[in-house]
Enzyme design. Structure first.
Site, PDB file in Angstrom:
ATOM      1  N   ASP A   8      -6.287 -24.289 -41.522  1.00 10.39           N
ATOM      2  CA  ASP A   8      -6.409 -23.167 -40.595  1.00 10.39           C
ATOM      3  C   ASP A   8      -6.006 -23.648 -39.209  1.00 10.39           C
ATOM      4  O   ASP A   8      -6.553 -24.643 -38.710  1.00 10.39           O
ATOM      5  CB  ASP A   8      -7.859 -22.658 -40.567  1.00 10.39           C
ATOM      6  CG  ASP A   8      -8.245 -21.930 -41.851  1.00 10.39           C
ATOM      7  OD1 ASP A   8      -7.390 -21.855 -42.758  1.00 10.39           O
ATOM      8  OD2 ASP A   8      -9.388 -21.447 -41.931  1.00 10.39           O
ATOM      9  N   ASP A 129      -9.675  -9.505 -47.459  1.00 12.38           N
ATOM     10  CA  ASP A 129     -10.857 -10.131 -46.886  1.00 12.38           C
ATOM     11  C   ASP A 129     -11.950  -9.073 -46.808  1.00 12.38           C
ATOM     12  O   ASP A 129     -11.731  -8.005 -46.224  1.00 12.38           O
ATOM     13  CB  ASP A 129     -10.545 -10.666 -45.486  1.00 12.38           C
ATOM     14  CG  ASP A 129      -9.311 -11.566 -45.475  1.00 12.38           C
ATOM     15  OD1 ASP A 129      -9.115 -12.298 -46.462  1.00 12.38           O
ATOM     16  OD2 ASP A 129      -8.547 -11.524 -44.492  1.00 12.38           O
TER      17      ASP A 129
END
Length: 241
Positions: A8, A129
């Site tokens: 990330d 998500d």
């Protein structure tokens, strides 16, 4: 099943967030390319990259770090975060990405996802998500009234390569993945599903593997950085019958 180590990217560094909160970022390294190489050296077959700044900005922000990773490694990589139009999709695929992940735009403009999946077969994934089963967008800052399963079903015949399903409340929390919700989604659609969020031990991987759904893979981030999961061991576990 494939293990996807997560890198990330925030402000050019490798970080992990806690439940998607940009203010709760732990920096694990300033050299994403070196981190990617170490994952490849340990035996990973794919990389999962996220441009966190891009997810909020709506356009690529950590492009230099992504390009450095692509130049430093020889395994396929998928990238999500800030990819919201055909030009950006095409540009990333031209730069050597194996797969782009479309998240917010899958809610805002599902027709674009279908167009991209048709134009670039096997190279477009949808990132779903969810918080309490409801889809969240814009870097998880906004929760919609669409369920994860309803969104996934919209792309059933679109040629989407995979769905990356993240349970936001498990992400970075080291509490284990939401196995039941992930398996339910995978059983509701024919698109391959990759589990994300909370994968923090080999037992979590075993649970996903024996979930009753044929999952394509699992993404793990913090547990690999913290040493809670040995990458080589995890890869071997997921490859075993």
């Amino acid at each position: 099943m494939i293990l996807y180590p997560a890198i990330d990217l925030k402000d050019g560094a490798c970080v992990r967030l806690y439940k998607g909160d940009m203010d709760k970022a732990t920096v694990f390294g300033e050299d994403p390319a070196a981190q990617a190489r170490s994952f490849v050296d340990a035996g990973c077959e794919w990389l999962h990259l996220v441009d966190l700044n891009g997810a909020f900005a709506g356009k690529p922000v950590n492009a230099a770090a992504v390009e450095a990773i692509l130049a430093a490694t020889n395994v396929p990589a998928q990238l999500g975060g800030g990819i919201r139009d055909m030009a950006t999709i095409e540009a990333w695929l031209d730069r050597g990405l194996a797969r782009v992940i479309l998240g917010t735009v899958a809610v805002r403009d599902p027709a674009l996802v279908k167009q991209a999946a048709k134009a670039f077969p096997g190279k477009v994934a949808v990132g779903i998500d969810a918080r309490d089963g409801m889809v969240a967008v814009e870097g998880w800052a906004e929760t919609t009234d669409i369920t994860a399963t309803d969104l996934a079903r919209q792309f059933e015949d679109a040629g989407v390569a995979a769905i990356i399903y993240t349970d936001i409340d498990r992400d970075g929390a080291m509490q284990g993945p939401n196995v039941a919700a992930t398996a339910a989604l995978a059983n509701a659609v024919s698109i391959p599903v990759i589990a994300s969020g909370g994968v923090s031990s080999l037992d979590d991987l075993r649970a996903l593997k024996s979930s009753g759904a044929a999952l394509d893979g699992a993404i793990s981030g913090r547990a690999l950085y913290d040493g809670k999961i040995d990458l080589a061991e995890a890869v071997a576990l997921l490859k075993s019958q």
